[in-house]
Write a protein that holds these residues in place. Structure first.
Motif, PDB file in Angstrom:
ATOM      1  N   GLN A  59       0.867  -1.305   0.218  1.00 10.97           N
ATOM      2  CA  GLN A  59      -0.011  -0.033   0.131  1.00 10.97           C
ATOM      3  C   GLN A  59       0.749   1.190  -0.054  1.00 10.97           C
ATOM      4  N   ARG A  62       1.039   2.286  -3.308  1.00 19.42           N
ATOM      5  CA  ARG A  62      -0.029   2.951  -4.110  1.00 19.42           C
ATOM      6  C   ARG A  62      -0.128   4.580  -3.388  1.00 19.42           C
ATOM      7  N   GLU A  66      -0.185   8.070  -5.806  1.00 20.55           N
ATOM      8  CA  GLU A  66      -1.337   8.672  -5.359  1.00 20.55           C
ATOM      9  C   GLU A  66      -0.658  10.185  -5.011  1.00 20.55           C
ATOM     10  N   LEU A  87      -0.921  -2.378  -8.772  1.00 23.30           N
ATOM     11  CA  LEU A  87       0.081  -1.386  -9.139  1.00 23.30           C
ATOM     12  C   LEU A  87       0.749  -1.826 -10.518  1.00 23.30           C
TER      13      LEU A  87
END
Length: 202
Positions: A59, A62, A66, A87
């Protein structure tokens, strides 16, 4: 500086050296399941043990994308077990042997670089983004989607790490994925012309 996080359980010293010698890079190496506080400009996943990596570590990649950063995922034989999910710009399957590599894009990332044929690679298909280089069976071995790079060379099966342009490739990748411009591209010589798609104030 460009803060780069290398997530690995079996450190590829060729890769970590290529990243650490870039003057602007501040490299941090973490071995799963270590916790990873803070934020980074780029997260690189290389030789990760699927049984040890935490989903929070995936995460982190990610979250980095972002927030405008970049992610690199290096191929490995048991990669499907890591759980990269969305991803990855490609879907991968069985390991293949032999085959040549052909650059299929004029992307500046690979300009002037000849890639040697890998002993092994993952059969793959493009799910999102653009393939930069393919193997002879059409599998993307380098692919980009936004600021995510799939690096399909399995390190122990690739001679590219011995190429003198190996660190050049990673330097280009770092600048691209972090959204930073090199000083040479920001300082224009007197007499040069600049072309813009729309009216600009200079």
């Amino acid at each position: 500086s460009i803060d780069v996080l290398l997530v690995t359980n079996d450190e590829n010293t060729y890769l970590s050296t290529a990243l650490s010698v870039i003057n602007e890079v501040d490299l941090t190496v973490k071995n799963p399941p270590a916790s990873i506080p803070g934020s980074y400009d780029i997260v690189v996943y290389s030789n990760v043990n699927p049984d040890r990596i935490l989903q929070g570590t995936v995460q982190k990649g990610r979250d980095t994308v972002e927030n405008g950063g970049g992610v690199v995922i290096q191929a490995q034989e048991d990669m499907s077990r890591v759980g990269y999910g969305d991803l990855l710009p490609v879907s991968t399957s069985a390991t293949q042997s032999g085959g040549s590599v052909r650059v299929v894009s004029d992307d500046p990332l690979v300009e002037g670089i000849d890639f040697s044929s890998p002993d092994q690679y993952l059969k793959a298909s493009l799910e999102d983004g653009t393939a930069i280089a393919n193997t002879s069976d059409g599998s993307p071995i380098l692919a980009v989607s936004g600021r995510t790079l799939y690096y399909g060379f399995i390190e122990e099966s690739s001679e590219f790490k011995f190429n003198y342009l190996y660190p050049v490739f990673w330097k280009r990748a770092v600048y691209r994925l972090s959204g930073r411009e090199r000083l040479s591209s920001m300082n224009v010589e007197t007499g040069d012309s600049l072309t813009f798609s729309n009216t600009q104030t200079v």
